[in-house]
Write a protein that holds these residues in place. Sequence first.
Motif, PDB file in Angstrom:
ATOM      1  N   ASP A 101      10.686   0.906 -17.537  1.00 46.03           N
ATOM      2  CA  ASP A 101      11.799   0.243 -18.247  1.00 46.03           C
ATOM      3  C   ASP A 101      13.160   0.595 -17.654  1.00 46.03           C
ATOM      4  O   ASP A 101      14.150  -0.129 -17.876  1.00 46.03           O
ATOM      5  CB  ASP A 101      11.776   0.641 -19.726  1.00 46.03           C
ATOM      6  CG  ASP A 101      10.563   0.067 -20.450  1.00 46.03           C
ATOM      7  OD1 ASP A 101       9.995  -0.942 -19.952  1.00 46.03           O
ATOM      8  OD2 ASP A 101      10.158   0.622 -21.494  1.00 46.03           O
ATOM      9  N   SER A 102      13.215   1.733 -16.902  1.00 43.24           N
ATOM     10  CA  SER A 102      14.514   2.152 -16.340  1.00 43.24           C
ATOM     11  C   SER A 102      14.973   1.219 -15.224  1.00 43.24           C
ATOM     12  O   SER A 102      16.152   1.256 -14.836  1.00 43.24           O
ATOM     13  CB  SER A 102      14.413   3.587 -15.812  1.00 43.24           C
ATOM     14  OG  SER A 102      13.565   3.636 -14.676  1.00 43.24           O
ATOM     15  N   SER A 108      15.080  -0.061  -6.161  1.00 43.90           N
ATOM     16  CA  SER A 108      14.180  -0.447  -7.260  1.00 43.90           C
ATOM     17  C   SER A 108      12.731  -0.524  -6.779  1.00 43.90           C
ATOM     18  O   SER A 108      11.797  -0.067  -7.455  1.00 43.90           O
ATOM     19  CB  SER A 108      14.609  -1.789  -7.849  1.00 43.90           C
ATOM     20  OG  SER A 108      15.893  -1.702  -8.401  1.00 43.90           O
ATOM     21  N   ARG A 167      14.366 -11.729  -8.812  1.00 40.33           N
ATOM     22  CA  ARG A 167      15.791 -11.400  -8.782  1.00 40.33           C
ATOM     23  C   ARG A 167      16.321 -11.445  -7.353  1.00 40.33           C
ATOM     24  O   ARG A 167      17.395 -12.010  -7.084  1.00 40.33           O
ATOM     25  CB  ARG A 167      16.009 -10.008  -9.373  1.00 40.33           C
ATOM     26  CG  ARG A 167      17.454  -9.522  -9.333  1.00 40.33           C
ATOM     27  CD  ARG A 167      18.334 -10.329 -10.266  1.00 40.33           C
ATOM     28  NE  ARG A 167      19.694  -9.811 -10.271  1.00 40.33           N
ATOM     29  CZ  ARG A 167      20.674 -10.291 -11.011  1.00 40.33           C
ATOM     30  NH1 ARG A 167      20.439 -11.344 -11.799  1.00 40.33           N
ATOM     31  NH2 ARG A 167      21.885  -9.770 -10.982  1.00 40.33           N
ATOM     32  N   ASP A 176      18.615  -7.111 -14.175  1.00 39.04           N
ATOM     33  CA  ASP A 176      19.884  -7.844 -14.134  1.00 39.04           C
ATOM     34  C   ASP A 176      20.988  -7.056 -13.435  1.00 39.04           C
ATOM     35  O   ASP A 176      22.084  -7.582 -13.209  1.00 39.04           O
ATOM     36  CB  ASP A 176      20.324  -8.218 -15.554  1.00 39.04           C
ATOM     37  CG  ASP A 176      20.419  -7.014 -16.456  1.00 39.04           C
ATOM     38  OD1 ASP A 176      20.097  -5.878 -15.984  1.00 39.04           O
ATOM     39  OD2 ASP A 176      20.761  -7.181 -17.633  1.00 39.04           O
ATOM     40  N   GLN A 177      20.692  -5.779 -13.092  1.00 34.52           N
ATOM     41  CA  GLN A 177      21.696  -4.970 -12.412  1.00 34.52           C
ATOM     42  C   GLN A 177      21.463  -4.877 -10.910  1.00 34.52           C
ATOM     43  O   GLN A 177      22.141  -4.123 -10.215  1.00 34.52           O
ATOM     44  CB  GLN A 177      21.735  -3.568 -13.020  1.00 34.52           C
ATOM     45  CG  GLN A 177      22.183  -3.552 -14.476  1.00 34.52           C
ATOM     46  CD  GLN A 177      22.228  -2.148 -15.060  1.00 34.52           C
ATOM     47  OE1 GLN A 177      22.025  -1.173 -14.341  1.00 34.52           O
ATOM     48  NE2 GLN A 177      22.518  -2.078 -16.359  1.00 34.52           N
ATOM     49  N   GLN A 196      16.388  -1.889 -14.268  1.00 36.86           N
ATOM     50  CA  GLN A 196      17.105  -3.000 -14.889  1.00 36.86           C
ATOM     51  C   GLN A 196      17.250  -4.137 -13.881  1.00 36.86           C
ATOM     52  O   GLN A 196      18.011  -4.032 -12.922  1.00 36.86           O
ATOM     53  CB  GLN A 196      18.486  -2.538 -15.368  1.00 36.86           C
ATOM     54  CG  GLN A 196      18.439  -1.390 -16.362  1.00 36.86           C
ATOM     55  CD  GLN A 196      17.778  -1.813 -17.671  1.00 36.86           C
ATOM     56  OE1 GLN A 196      17.989  -2.938 -18.157  1.00 36.86           O
ATOM     57  NE2 GLN A 196      16.953  -0.908 -18.218  1.00 36.86           N
ATOM     58  N   LYS A 207       6.932  -6.146 -13.253  1.00 42.66           N
ATOM     59  CA  LYS A 207       8.253  -5.676 -12.847  1.00 42.66           C
ATOM     60  C   LYS A 207       8.504  -6.007 -11.366  1.00 42.66           C
ATOM     61  O   LYS A 207       9.603  -6.401 -10.986  1.00 42.66           O
ATOM     62  CB  LYS A 207       8.361  -4.175 -13.078  1.00 42.66           C
ATOM     63  CG  LYS A 207       9.729  -3.584 -12.804  1.00 42.66           C
ATOM     64  CD  LYS A 207      10.773  -4.125 -13.809  1.00 42.66           C
ATOM     65  CE  LYS A 207      10.529  -3.560 -15.199  1.00 42.66           C
ATOM     66  NZ  LYS A 207      11.653  -3.901 -16.120  1.00 42.66           N
TER      67      LYS A 207
END
Length: 630
Positions: A210-211, A226, A595, A215-216, A213, A588
């Motif tokens: 979950d860490s 990531s 993304r 959208d970042q 992100q 993820k």
Amino acid sequence: MRKQGLIFLIVVAALVIFLNSVVTDRWLERRMEKFGSRSIGAKVEFSRVNFSPLDLSLNWEGLKVTDPDDTWTNLFETGHCAFDLALEPLMKRKVVIEDFDLQGLRFGTPRKTDGALAGGKKQKSLGQSKVVQSVEQNIMAEIERYPLLNLGILQGTVDVDSLWDEVALESPERIQALKEQYVSKYDEWEIRIADLPGEPEMVTLERDIDSIQIDQIDTPQEAKASYDLLQTIEERNRDYYRTVTQIRDDLIMERTDITGVKGEIDAWIEEDYQRILAMAGLPELSREGIATMLFGERIANRMEKVLHIVGRVRTYSRKVGKYIPAKEFPPRGAGQDIRFTREQDYPLFWIQRLRLTGETAQGVGIGGTVLHVVSDQQKIDRPTTIQLGGARADGAGLDFAGVIDGRDDVPKEQFDLTLKGFPLEGRTLTDFPFLAYPLSGGVAAVTGRIDFEGSNFLAELGFRGTDVGFDTLHRPDALDDELYALSLAMVRRIDEIQLAASVRQRGDDFKLDIESNLDDIVLDGLKQVMSDELQAVQEELSERIEGEIGTARSEVEALITEREAYLQKATWEAERRLIEQHTRIEQKREEIDSRVKAEEERIQREAEEELQKQREKIEDRGKGLLDSLL
């Protein structure tokens, strides 16, 4: 030359005179008895031994070899025996006998005095062959499964209460030991289950996933960071999964063993049940085992005697090697002429041909030949072979052939026996109460074969009795009027007896088969009178066993079921959550890919828009310049 020859003759004469004066017949007899007694472990006695050094001949008028297992019986004895020693091998410390004449051979003769060694000393036994012991034990265990019929079941006199009081069930103790074993085993599994990833590990995995992100993620550097973090999380999840699946697979294998143990408990209970039936003499009413019940014990007794003989062949073969010196000293090299010719390499001991005559315990005169009784078969590349035959005045006769082959690493023995024309009158073929009459007539023929190869064993026996009659006036005491009538009905259907038996052992696999033409006759007769009574006693015994053992078995089965369910739930739950985390990791990764792709498309679109703007500006400037020129 004459002088040298004369010296040689003088030396030979002196040697003969010396041997005649020192090596007396009595001295040699005592030496032979001492050596034989030491080898056998009981007295070996010669009578009237005569040795001639001049022609190297040896003979005796009698030989008695005591059975070390029964010192009031001779293993065998002989009458006159004679042979000549070969000179050339003897000079090399080898004993070679071309022809050995043996007369008056008899087995199992009684002794007038005890044949035990003086002082109670007995040669330490090399022990019966383990293979022979194993076969004998398996045969007796199989025979015990089919006891002789207890007539009390037919006469209503089987006391189940008394029988039960004598029973010592083995399965409760074995089940309790099994329960303790599995309690300990499950404690070990508890420790392994503690190594499974638990709630803290799962929470950490979820938090780390979950860490990230999505959208970042705006730059390639942020995307790579990531991806790297996600790869680390995936490797940790994979390590957890490997641990879980290893424990799961081990548990599956353990469950297979546990399933087998449940069947083993049933086998233990069945063993107790069969042992009680055997104690009570209550057979299963099926064709299988009828012949074993009728003839099994007698076949087993005879097979045991044969196996005992085969075992002795192997045992005494080893003893010969033990007492004959194994080391052969080469001649000294100093002063000898060396000729490069190949000399005969004799074994230490070798009877090339043994001719024998004798008599069996049944009075059948026998004669034949034994070839190559030798200390080392490999040196002559021949096995020991036996060929005997004989007959009696009434027409009874036998033929026997044997091969003892120790040339390879795996020893082999093969024996074939044929008996024919032996009268059956006065003999009793079985102790089974309904057929336990002396035979009033009949002639028997028997064939037998034994094959021993290392630890593998095969024995086959065939018996045929023709023109068989039963002396039914000798009524067995155990039969009342009703059972006597049934017995007479059985024997009236029998004028021939055919029996086939085989014993096979290969490794741990053992099988005993006995069939006869009397099986159906006996089974039909028994079913007429004992089916209901036998079933009632068997059911009562079965219920008592179940009552005694049922609780212990239920406790073990409940323990197995409960612990198994717990272990399965623990591993399956951990595996399920790790699969879920793997799914989230893949999701993820797809989100990061989406993304990155979206950012790439946005950057490309903005670049194209900027390029279009620049192109339009250039076009506008070009038009302005053109207009100014015109």
